[in-house]
Design a protein around this motif. Structure first.
Motif, PDB file in Angstrom:
ATOM      1  N   LEU A 199       8.151  -0.177  10.079  1.00  0.00           N
ATOM      2  CA  LEU A 199       9.086  -1.259   9.760  1.00  0.00           C
ATOM      3  C   LEU A 199       9.767  -1.029   8.416  1.00  0.00           C
ATOM      4  O   LEU A 199      10.985  -1.238   8.283  1.00  0.00           O
ATOM      5  CB  LEU A 199       8.338  -2.592   9.766  1.00  0.00           C
ATOM      6  CG  LEU A 199       9.159  -3.844   9.461  1.00  0.00           C
ATOM      7  CD1 LEU A 199      10.259  -4.031  10.497  1.00  0.00           C
ATOM      8  CD2 LEU A 199       8.273  -5.078   9.417  1.00  0.00           C
ATOM      9  N   ASP A 200       8.995  -0.587   7.423  1.00  0.00           N
ATOM     10  CA  ASP A 200       9.594  -0.284   6.116  1.00  0.00           C
ATOM     11  C   ASP A 200      10.598   0.856   6.218  1.00  0.00           C
ATOM     12  O   ASP A 200      11.669   0.811   5.583  1.00  0.00           O
ATOM     13  CB  ASP A 200       8.498   0.067   5.110  1.00  0.00           C
ATOM     14  CG  ASP A 200       7.575  -1.104   4.815  1.00  0.00           C
ATOM     15  OD1 ASP A 200       7.993  -2.252   5.071  1.00  0.00           O
ATOM     16  OD2 ASP A 200       6.446  -0.862   4.348  1.00  0.00           O
ATOM     17  N   LEU A 201      10.269   1.873   7.009  1.00  0.00           N
ATOM     18  CA  LEU A 201      11.193   2.990   7.178  1.00  0.00           C
ATOM     19  C   LEU A 201      12.475   2.549   7.874  1.00  0.00           C
ATOM     20  O   LEU A 201      13.582   2.980   7.485  1.00  0.00           O
ATOM     21  CB  LEU A 201      10.513   4.101   7.987  1.00  0.00           C
ATOM     22  CG  LEU A 201      11.360   5.330   8.303  1.00  0.00           C
ATOM     23  CD1 LEU A 201      11.803   6.024   7.013  1.00  0.00           C
ATOM     24  CD2 LEU A 201      10.605   6.302   9.199  1.00  0.00           C
ATOM     25  N   GLU A 202      12.352   1.676   8.859  1.00  0.00           N
ATOM     26  CA  GLU A 202      13.549   1.178   9.543  1.00  0.00           C
ATOM     27  C   GLU A 202      14.445   0.399   8.588  1.00  0.00           C
ATOM     28  O   GLU A 202      15.675   0.541   8.611  1.00  0.00           O
ATOM     29  CB  GLU A 202      13.125   0.299  10.722  1.00  0.00           C
ATOM     30  CG  GLU A 202      14.279  -0.199  11.567  1.00  0.00           C
ATOM     31  CD  GLU A 202      13.806  -1.058  12.725  1.00  0.00           C
ATOM     32  OE1 GLU A 202      14.676  -1.598  13.441  1.00  0.00           O
ATOM     33  OE2 GLU A 202      12.576  -1.202  12.898  1.00  0.00           O
ATOM     34  N   ASN A 203      13.831  -0.424   7.723  1.00  0.00           N
ATOM     35  CA  ASN A 203      14.622  -1.180   6.744  1.00  0.00           C
ATOM     36  C   ASN A 203      15.292  -0.249   5.738  1.00  0.00           C
ATOM     37  O   ASN A 203      16.450  -0.470   5.343  1.00  0.00           O
ATOM     38  CB  ASN A 203      13.728  -2.182   6.020  1.00  0.00           C
ATOM     39  CG  ASN A 203      13.252  -3.295   6.924  1.00  0.00           C
ATOM     40  OD1 ASN A 203      13.897  -3.633   7.915  1.00  0.00           O
ATOM     41  ND2 ASN A 203      12.105  -3.877   6.604  1.00  0.00           N
ATOM     42  N   VAL A 204      14.585   0.794   5.318  1.00  0.00           N
ATOM     43  CA  VAL A 204      15.157   1.737   4.357  1.00  0.00           C
ATOM     44  C   VAL A 204      16.329   2.492   4.975  1.00  0.00           C
ATOM     45  O   VAL A 204      17.385   2.683   4.334  1.00  0.00           O
ATOM     46  CB  VAL A 204      14.066   2.711   3.863  1.00  0.00           C
ATOM     47  CG1 VAL A 204      14.689   3.888   3.121  1.00  0.00           C
ATOM     48  CG2 VAL A 204      13.087   1.985   2.959  1.00  0.00           C
ATOM     49  N   VAL A 205      16.186   2.928   6.212  1.00  0.00           N
ATOM     50  CA  VAL A 205      17.278   3.649   6.882  1.00  0.00           C
ATOM     51  C   VAL A 205      18.489   2.732   7.059  1.00  0.00           C
ATOM     52  O   VAL A 205      19.641   3.148   6.830  1.00  0.00           O
ATOM     53  CB  VAL A 205      16.790   4.195   8.235  1.00  0.00           C
ATOM     54  CG1 VAL A 205      17.958   4.759   9.038  1.00  0.00           C
ATOM     55  CG2 VAL A 205      15.730   5.269   8.027  1.00  0.00           C
ATOM     56  N   ASP A 206      18.261   1.474   7.444  1.00  0.00           N
ATOM     57  CA  ASP A 206      19.376   0.537   7.590  1.00  0.00           C
ATOM     58  C   ASP A 206      20.059   0.265   6.252  1.00  0.00           C
ATOM     59  O   ASP A 206      21.296   0.169   6.180  1.00  0.00           O
ATOM     60  CB  ASP A 206      18.873  -0.773   8.197  1.00  0.00           C
ATOM     61  CG  ASP A 206      18.442  -0.609   9.636  1.00  0.00           C
ATOM     62  OD1 ASP A 206      18.846   0.381  10.279  1.00  0.00           O
ATOM     63  OD2 ASP A 206      17.676  -1.473  10.130  1.00  0.00           O
ATOM     64  N   SER A 212      19.299  -5.883  -4.179  1.00  0.00           N
ATOM     65  CA  SER A 212      20.744  -5.672  -4.240  1.00  0.00           C
ATOM     66  C   SER A 212      21.335  -6.029  -2.883  1.00  0.00           C
ATOM     67  O   SER A 212      20.632  -6.457  -1.964  1.00  0.00           O
ATOM     68  CB  SER A 212      21.070  -4.223  -4.611  1.00  0.00           C
ATOM     69  OG  SER A 212      20.695  -3.354  -3.559  1.00  0.00           O
ATOM     70  N   LYS A 213      22.647  -5.807  -2.743  1.00  0.00           N
ATOM     71  CA  LYS A 213      23.313  -6.057  -1.463  1.00  0.00           C
ATOM     72  C   LYS A 213      22.823  -5.118  -0.377  1.00  0.00           C
ATOM     73  O   LYS A 213      22.970  -5.413   0.816  1.00  0.00           O
ATOM     74  CB  LYS A 213      24.831  -5.882  -1.632  1.00  0.00           C
ATOM     75  CG  LYS A 213      25.501  -6.962  -2.451  1.00  0.00           C
ATOM     76  CD  LYS A 213      27.000  -6.711  -2.494  1.00  0.00           C
ATOM     77  CE  LYS A 213      27.700  -7.792  -3.310  1.00  0.00           C
ATOM     78  NZ  LYS A 213      29.171  -7.580  -3.348  1.00  0.00           N
ATOM     79  N   ALA A 214      22.228  -4.005  -0.773  1.00  0.00           N
ATOM     80  CA  ALA A 214      21.758  -3.035   0.218  1.00  0.00           C
ATOM     81  C   ALA A 214      20.609  -3.579   1.065  1.00  0.00           C
ATOM     82  O   ALA A 214      20.326  -3.047   2.140  1.00  0.00           O
ATOM     83  CB  ALA A 214      21.311  -1.755  -0.477  1.00  0.00           C
ATOM     84  N   ASP A 215      19.935  -4.626   0.593  1.00  0.00           N
ATOM     85  CA  ASP A 215      18.840  -5.233   1.362  1.00  0.00           C
ATOM     86  C   ASP A 215      19.336  -6.210   2.420  1.00  0.00           C
ATOM     87  O   ASP A 215      18.515  -6.855   3.075  1.00  0.00           O
ATOM     88  CB  ASP A 215      17.880  -5.965   0.424  1.00  0.00           C
ATOM     89  CG  ASP A 215      17.127  -5.015  -0.489  1.00  0.00           C
ATOM     90  OD1 ASP A 215      16.909  -3.870  -0.064  1.00  0.00           O
ATOM     91  OD2 ASP A 215      16.767  -5.419  -1.612  1.00  0.00           O
ATOM     92  N   TYR A 268      18.200   6.271  -4.208  1.00  0.00           N
ATOM     93  CA  TYR A 268      16.911   5.588  -4.178  1.00  0.00           C
ATOM     94  C   TYR A 268      16.381   5.483  -2.748  1.00  0.00           C
ATOM     95  O   TYR A 268      15.205   5.803  -2.488  1.00  0.00           O
ATOM     96  CB  TYR A 268      17.064   4.190  -4.788  1.00  0.00           C
ATOM     97  CG  TYR A 268      15.811   3.351  -4.697  1.00  0.00           C
ATOM     98  CD1 TYR A 268      14.774   3.523  -5.619  1.00  0.00           C
ATOM     99  CD2 TYR A 268      15.661   2.395  -3.704  1.00  0.00           C
ATOM    100  CE1 TYR A 268      13.623   2.760  -5.543  1.00  0.00           C
ATOM    101  CE2 TYR A 268      14.518   1.625  -3.620  1.00  0.00           C
ATOM    102  CZ  TYR A 268      13.497   1.813  -4.539  1.00  0.00           C
ATOM    103  OH  TYR A 268      12.355   1.049  -4.446  1.00  0.00           O
ATOM    104  N   PHE A 269      17.232   5.077  -1.816  1.00  0.00           N
ATOM    105  CA  PHE A 269      16.774   4.925  -0.435  1.00  0.00           C
ATOM    106  C   PHE A 269      16.539   6.282   0.240  1.00  0.00           C
ATOM    107  O   PHE A 269      15.712   6.384   1.147  1.00  0.00           O
ATOM    108  CB  PHE A 269      17.781   4.101   0.364  1.00  0.00           C
ATOM    109  CG  PHE A 269      17.771   2.645   0.008  1.00  0.00           C
ATOM    110  CD1 PHE A 269      16.631   1.878   0.197  1.00  0.00           C
ATOM    111  CD2 PHE A 269      18.897   2.032  -0.521  1.00  0.00           C
ATOM    112  CE1 PHE A 269      16.622   0.538  -0.142  1.00  0.00           C
ATOM    113  CE2 PHE A 269      18.889   0.696  -0.851  1.00  0.00           C
ATOM    114  CZ  PHE A 269      17.748  -0.062  -0.672  1.00  0.00           C
TER     115      PHE A 269
END
Length: 416
Positions: free
Chosen positions: A74-81, A399-402, A124-125
């Motif tokens: 789940l964390d990896l999916e959020n980071v990729v998105d 940030s907006k990236a989240d 960072y991502f």
């Protein structure tokens, strides 16, 4: 009216031609309590080849503890998105997003900036994606070392799956012979066998919770909700707790120098606003009835159900019966607190019929229904819970990236 409503809904639902796919007999069986040393694909196939030589196995899947692996995925999916969001943002506005890698830095930059420097969101991502993929590879290898003593076995024939389920069925009324054994010490008489649900219906991270621990958690959670919901926080009890608040407000409005026309009044209080004295109790009972399903849902999430359908069904039943008893039945018969219920059981077994359908109580519930119809429906239309949770997630973001992760966090699988 409730029995009539249930009867009408039942009559309506009979005419709906809906078939639940989960109720169909499948070729896959879920088998629990397999010895961990023998819980592998080779030994399971060997056992069934010896115990049921005429039954052919199509597939075997062993269950492992994937709790941490699921969270990493789940964390990896959020980071990729988030990385894709940053790339699209840069391509569209020709500006590279920067962030302070601290939770809540999006709204509180002034507190984080002196201690942590800004970094490029894409860089960072990218680094986070590499770290998470490495951690997933290590966790995948670690999880496959020890099984949970559970497996999903798929047969080529539905009748074969049904026969094996009957042979391993644990029931007092089942006087059939014991399940066939093999040369391996599988202990099939201790197995728990049931039809496997659909893969997307299984909560895989909860399969590591043992049955007896799940039963204990169910008892503790239901007992806690029963005590708190039935006796300590019934809506009428909450309304009665408003008396000290109203008295305190009256003390604040105390007038030590009354005017001549009020000099004869021994208690020189100003009149409190009517909207406060009339609307506040109704708002309190509406707020509590709106929060109760949330409390029930989160208490049931901690139980750790193995299937989503079972979890949603449990939340739906508990929410309906708790609201029915707390808002309608218990206040109607005067059981507004634990003291009133204990007095009824120990001191007096006769119901106080005078407290049922009192004019004041009737007016209060009419006001409650009107408030729910106006305020509750309005908040549902504007999706206030989602907006409030969205605001909290924005305050905690970096940030907006989240933004993609926040949009996923505010969605509900089952709106109870």
């Amino acid at each position: 009216m409730f029995p009539v409503a249930i009867f009408l809904m039942r009559r309506f639902s009979i005419g709906l031609k809906i078939t639940d796919t989960n109720l169909k007999i499948t070729r896959t069986l879920a088998i629990e309590n397999i010895p961990e040393k023998l819980c592998n694909i080779g030994d399971i196939k060997k056992h069934f080849d010896e115990a049921y030589p005429e039954f052919r196995i199509f597939d075997v899947q062993v269950v492992y503890d994937v709790t941490r692996l699921t969270q990493l995925a789940l964390d990896l999916e959020n980071v990729v998105d988030s990385k894709k969001f940053c790339e699209k943002y840069k391509a569209r506005k020709n500006v590279e997003l920067e962030m302070i890698p601290v939770g809540g830095a999006r709204c509180c930059k002034c507190f984080c900036l002196p201690c942590v420097n800004k970094v490029s969101c894409i860089e960072y991502f990218t680094e986070e994606e590499i770290k998470l993929r490495q951690m997933m590879d290590k966790e995948r290898i670690e999880a496959q070392r020890v099984s949970l003593g559970m497996a999903f076995v798929t047969f080529e024939n539905i009748n074969h799956a049904r026969q094996i389920l009957r042979d391993h069925k644990n029931s007092i009324l089942n006087f059939k012979r014991s399940a066939p054994e093999s040369k391996l010490a599988m202990n099939p008489q201790k197995w728990t066998v049931w039809y496997a649900p659909l893969p997307n219906d299984i909560i895989w991270e909860n399969l590591s919770h043992k049955r007896h621990f799940t039963l204990m958690k169910k008892i503790i959670a239901n007992l806690f909700i029963f005590l708190v919901g039935f006796f300590l926080t019934t809506p009428q009890f909450v309304v009665h707790q408003l008396d000290p608040i109203i008295n305190a407000l009256k003390n604040l409005t105390y007038n030590p120098n009354p005017s001549p026309q009020n000099a004869t009044d021994p208690m020189h209080f100003k009149e409190l606003p009517a909207w406060l004295t009339d609307f506040l109790p109704t708002l309190m009972i509406w707020t509590f009835t709106a929060l109760l399903p949330v409390v029930v849902a989160y208490a049931d999430l901690l139980v750790g159900h193995w299937t989503r359908s079972g979890q949603n069904h449990a939340i739906m039943k508990k929410t309906f019966w708790y609201l029915l008893f707390m808002v309608i039945i218990l206040p109607t018969f005067g059981f507004t607190s634990s003291k009133a219920y204990i007095d009824f059981l120990l001191k007096n077994n006769n119901l106080n019929w005078e407290c049922i359908f009192l004019p004041d109580s009737g007016a209060f519930f009419v006001n409650y229904v009107i408030t729910c119809a106006i305020l509750g429906s309005g908040l549902e239309l504007i999706r206030f819970p989602e907006l409030f949770w969205y605001f909290i997630q924005i305050c905690l973001s970096r940030s907006k990236a989240d933004t993609p992760a926040i949009r996923k966090a505010i969605t509900y699988e089952f709106r109870f």
